[in-house]
Scaffold this active site. Sequence first.
Site: not given
Length: 457
Positions: A174, A238
């Site tokens: 991510q 995250h």
Amino acid sequence: MKNFLKFAGFILLTSNLSADVKDLYRQHCQVCHGQKGQGGLGSSLVDGQWTYGNSDAEHAEVITRGLPDMGMQGFGEILSDKEIRSLVIYIQELTRQADPAKAPRNHQGLFQTQHQQYRIREVFKNHRKMWGISFLPDDKFIVTEIDGALRIITADGKPAPPVKGTPEIARKGQGGMLDVAVHPDYLKNGWIYLAYAEGSPDHCITTVVRGRIKENTWVDEETIFRADEKFRNGAGVHFGSRIAFREDYVFFSIGDRGRQQHAQNIDYPNGKIFRLHEDGRVPVDNPFVQESSLPAIWSRGHRNPQALAFRPGTDELWSTEHGPRGGDELNRILPGRNYGWPTVTYGMNYNGTPITEHTSLPGLEDPVWHWTPSIATCGMTFADGDVYPGWQGDILAGGLKAQVIERLRIGPEGLAEREVILKDQGRVRDIKTAPDGSIYVILESTGSRLVKIVPEK
Ligand code: HEC
């Protein structure tokens, strides 16, 4: 030492023994409530009709104590509170599967929602994945691409080549080039802020810088927030991050980087929202200036906040964050507060094992709203001005997994209205209100699209 290691291994093993919620359901509930919760000997768990109360707490109570007169034994003796909590979440998942969120009526491209009709108009289609969007003068856009590019797009959708000389990113999971935010006084100062994963893929964390663009080249770079090297790790999850401005301050978010407990620790940048002066100085009245080695921290206990926005005409900062499986949250962010992750959550682990039976505890902030099951919240904005009269002041929040934009109206008592206004047009990555009040969305599939929400009378 050897024995101690053995012992520690044993503890690890046993603490992991919680079963997958699907197995729990199959083993203990399915025979009466049906494979999909549709009912049988027991009542339907998915029709929205509840005889014994419709709150999570009441469901947990029924499962714990049972309904002996009705033929359902109590499970309090054989299941832990955490496992019972995971079953309550599972019932919500079954309910959603039985009655998926409805898409708004779409007649020849005209989306009809409760208070507003609109169309979507494609501004720019990209075979790469755009991640963040902000607005430049002359109706130009500036977008990030997760793979590292920063790019200006003209009002009529013509992309410039990537800006040269932007920071080197770490591309992992991510992580990559994340948010971009044009300073509200851009015309005077030319500042553009960037959040990105910095370091190597095995050793990275979110950093925030600002710089200017001259002749399509990134110049005058200044660090706003760069955590110490020791906080970097190799997790691909995250990173956050969104950026928002108010007065002389810049706010931004960093996710827990897969280190849940660090979200609680004010000496770690993981799972925090930060406030700094717009030049990166620490405001003397930040909540943790005395106690923390990271005085930029504004709030803690976040999992992965990927949306930050101020409510128009107020100083209220709002955020959405990804929960685990269940428990995506909408929060009003206040200084020094603890938003609870991972001590409290409405979610469970992705594999169906429980995290905690606690959804709320004293001293920890409750979300204003939580999505269980998760929609994978990403991006949010407030509708402001008279462009969409039916939505004035409402929150529009995006969901990646559910491919939705939801509209949430917040009244004095909390959530007053909630409605899906867009569905199945792509994963919603970012949603922002332009200075003229128009709303733009980044929709993601194999590539991505920048679209405008065009109101219709
Ligand atoms: C032997 C059959 C049986 C089993 C096994 C069973 N239930 Fe039930 N359950 C019932 C019956 C019967 C009712 C009450 C229906 C009524 O009063 O209309 C009920 C009611 C409930 C309710 C309350 C529904 C309402 O309308 O308020 C919940 C929640 C529930 N069960 C969950 C579970 C879960 C979770 C499990 C597994 C851990 C489980 N049940 C196992 C038979 C069973």
